[in-house]
Design a protein around this motif. Structure first.
Motif, PDB file in Angstrom:
ATOM      1  N   ARG A 262       0.321  19.495  50.796  1.00  0.00           N
ATOM      2  CA  ARG A 262       0.480  20.947  50.709  1.00  0.00           C
ATOM      3  C   ARG A 262       1.898  21.396  51.050  1.00  0.00           C
ATOM      4  O   ARG A 262       2.417  22.321  50.447  1.00  0.00           O
ATOM      5  CB  ARG A 262      -0.500  21.661  51.650  1.00  0.00           C
ATOM      6  N   PHE A 263       2.505  20.774  52.042  1.00  0.00           N
ATOM      7  CA  PHE A 263       3.765  21.327  52.553  1.00  0.00           C
ATOM      8  C   PHE A 263       4.992  20.608  52.021  1.00  0.00           C
ATOM      9  O   PHE A 263       5.882  21.240  51.461  1.00  0.00           O
ATOM     10  CB  PHE A 263       3.768  21.326  54.089  1.00  0.00           C
TER      11      PHE A 263
ATOM     12  N   GLY B 237       5.638  21.459  48.702  1.00  0.00           N
ATOM     13  CA  GLY B 237       6.002  22.862  48.500  1.00  0.00           C
ATOM     14  C   GLY B 237       7.461  23.163  48.793  1.00  0.00           C
ATOM     15  O   GLY B 237       7.885  24.315  48.739  1.00  0.00           O
TER      16      GLY B 237
ATOM     17  N   GLY C  46       2.042  28.241  52.430  1.00  0.00           N
ATOM     18  CA  GLY C  46       2.031  27.545  51.145  1.00  0.00           C
ATOM     19  C   GLY C  46       1.015  28.085  50.156  1.00  0.00           C
ATOM     20  O   GLY C  46       0.951  27.630  49.020  1.00  0.00           O
TER      21      GLY C  46
END
Lengths: 398, 398
Positions: B312-313, B316, B366
């Motif tokens: 997710r991060f 991103g 995010g």
């Protein structure tokens, strides 16, 4: 109750009370015409009552005469705890047996004044002894530290750096809670009790009861402090009682009568006027001593005591107006007779005292002193005499 | 215990403790080589533990690792009294059922850290509930008003004219008496508990016990206050825990590790040097987050959370060094997303925020925000993003 009646009742109740909180509420309670529940608390440790103590008990009697109900509360709960710190060995916890014994002694004494039919003797261990620590915490939550430190003795000790143990803050709450448990309408106490009496009002209000009216300043022991009346036990023999009451000075006599006599203030005032106009104060004092002895013994005992007194004293040619001397025992239990004579100014020196005793010239309360080492116990008042002309009424204070 | 052993034990015990009273006594107790009874008290009302709470529990665990016995005391007695004044309607008394329920929740949580075989869960209502009002008075006699007013919060309130109810003076005595009832050798607590912990020493001495050693300053909730760690519940899902721990700033991270990691201070110091010499702090933070998740969940959960986080991060493209912004919720439970962006300085106005949301340019942690009325609950830390270049790590404090 008719207007006149409650006004008369109020006058009787007011006599000897320093302060009534709140008088308007007392008037409402009197007007309602129902028997009031009148509480007074007593220490379970000292059942030996002196005349000073009876000022408050007389006030309870006044309430009974007006048709009210007396709650004679013996504070045995804290007495049975003793000194929780264990530091004070002399404050041993009382056993239930000791409490019962003391209560019996109390009753024997107070029922010379109170009407047993209108008196309920209560013990606060009955409800406090069943209270849990959690209940105690709940009670403690009902007041604040700042409020407690308003109490005179606490604030002085706190300011002076003297320790106040925390349980001392709980005792006023317990005394206050007793009023809740008893649903008292009126509580009586000495001036030093004012804070605790008002705590009863506070707790009753908090717990949804109509707050008790507080009558304070009924402390004869305080008011008569350093004076003889505190040391006349109500169980003393008629002769002793009579002698001591006759030794009270002609000035102090009026105060005693206001506090202790059941005669009306108007009658006492009439006596005072008569004395001002030349009547012998000794006659008034005799009548008063007779009243007190009749109360705690009976009329016949009062008469016999008077006869005996006249025999011993009047015959002894003691002058009417003796010089009054007050000597402090400075904590000692007694004083040597020679010292007494010297300090009272009846002799120049103790050696003169010894000579006078040896010569048979010294009398105390009309009786010859032959032992030059004799001790005079105090507190007391004695009439001391050296030869035919030197007299003094000597009051020995603690 | 050999010299080296007790020295090692002392080093472990010292870590994270503000103060040890009295360290010399602790050394004696450690040297004696017997299992010590180590007490810590817990409030029965709030069994939802956050990382901040675990600082003290970790210390208990250290004692267990050294062979000692933990007394996990739930202070249900006062909890069951509630607010005795009845003024605070929100402090309703707990029922025994609620206490039992809360205790179960506690145990489920703390046994992720503590060894159940060396933990005794105790309830002070067991002895305090049996205590009478007379016993409570005896306890209250053991301290003084002046001593209580030395306690910081009491003296401030008294000086400031704020009321202190009298039962508040009883609570430190109860806590102290718990140490007597438990015969504890050591008690742990936060800095705000220091006075109460010392009361345990005093009462134990008065009652003939060897006084407990006090370890204070173990209050992670205080030390981590206004920081994220207080708001990471130890029952939170691994993903949430991981995300929140990764949001901790690179500076604060070291403090957290000292308080919460079971790795030695030497190892943590080595990490710190490595970062100073160029190692990415993110790697250290990841290892730390893994340790914490493994403790409260398991190793597999820690690995899965890392994988999810990376997906997710890292994907991103959030920059390594985000600007840190702290916003106060000023008592509100949440803040509107547009307000958050404006106050964080990511937009000029709420109307710009609305336009950016409408244009799909706003992300929180995010995830794209599409509802312009969305609320962000606090306290929490979120990474806010507007377009490709504007980022901030926003910490919402109460």
């Amino acid at each position: 109750m008719s207007d006149t009646h409650w006004q008369d009742a109020l006058d009787l109740i007011r006599r000897g009370s320093e302060e009534i909180l709140v008088e308007a509420e007392l008037i409402d309670k009197l007007k309602a015409g129902k028997p009031l529940r009148v509480k007074a608390g007593f220490d379970p440790t000292a059942p030996d009552l002196h005349l000073g103590h009876t000022v408050l008990i007389n006030k309870l009697r006044h309430f009974q005469d007006l048709g009210h109900h007396v709650l004679f509360l013996i504070g045995d709960f804290t007495g049975m705890i003793g000194d929780p710190t264990g530091k004070n060995a002399t404050r041993k916890p009382l056993t239930p047996e000791q409490v019962a014994e003391n209560a019996k002694t109390y009753q024997k004494q107070v029922f010379k004044i109170l009407d047993p039919a209108r008196t309920e003797v209560m013990f606060n261990a009955d409800w406090m002894g069943r209270m849990s620590a959690a209940d105690m915490i709940g009670l403690a939550a009902r007041s604040t530290v700042a409020r407690m430190l308003e109490r005179d003795d606490f604030s002085k000790r706190y300011a002076g750096g003297q320790p106040i143990a925390i349980h001392e803050f709980l005792y006023p709450l317990i005394q206050g809670y007793d009023s809740v448990a008893l649903r008292s309408d009126v509580e009586l106490g000495g001036t030093d009790q004012k804070f605790n009496l008002l705590m009863g009002r506070e707790l009753q209000k908090q717990m949804g009861q109509s707050p008790q009216v507080v009558l304070e300043g009924l402390d004869g022991v305080q008011k008569m402090s350093k004076s003889l009346g505190n040391y006349i036990g109500i169980a003393e023999l008629p002769n002793e009682m009579f002698g001591k009451l006759m030794s009270v000075s002609d000035t102090l006599m009026w105060r005693y009568m206001e506090l202790l006599s059941f005669r009306s203030l108007a009658e006492i005032e009439a006596d005072r006027r008569a004395v001002a106009e030349g009547r012998n104060p000794r006659d008034v004092k005799v009548a008063f001593a007779q009243e007190i002895i009749a109360r705690f013994h009976d009329r016949a005992a009062a008469d016999a005591a008077l006869a005996d007194f006249e025999l011993r004293f009047k015959a002894g040619a003691i002058p009417e107006d003796l010089p009054e001397v007050t000597l402090s025992l400075a904590g000692a239990p007694s004083i040597g007779v020679a010292q007494l004579l010297k300090q009272a100014g009846l002799v120049e020196s103790t050696s003169e005292a010894f000579r006078q005793i040896a010569g048979g010239a010294v009398k105390l309360d009309g009786e010859k002193v032959s032992n030059r080492e004799a001790l005079v116990s105090g507190p007391a008042t004695v009439v001391a005499q050296v030869g035919k002309r030197r007299f003094a009424r000597v009051t020995l204070t603690p």
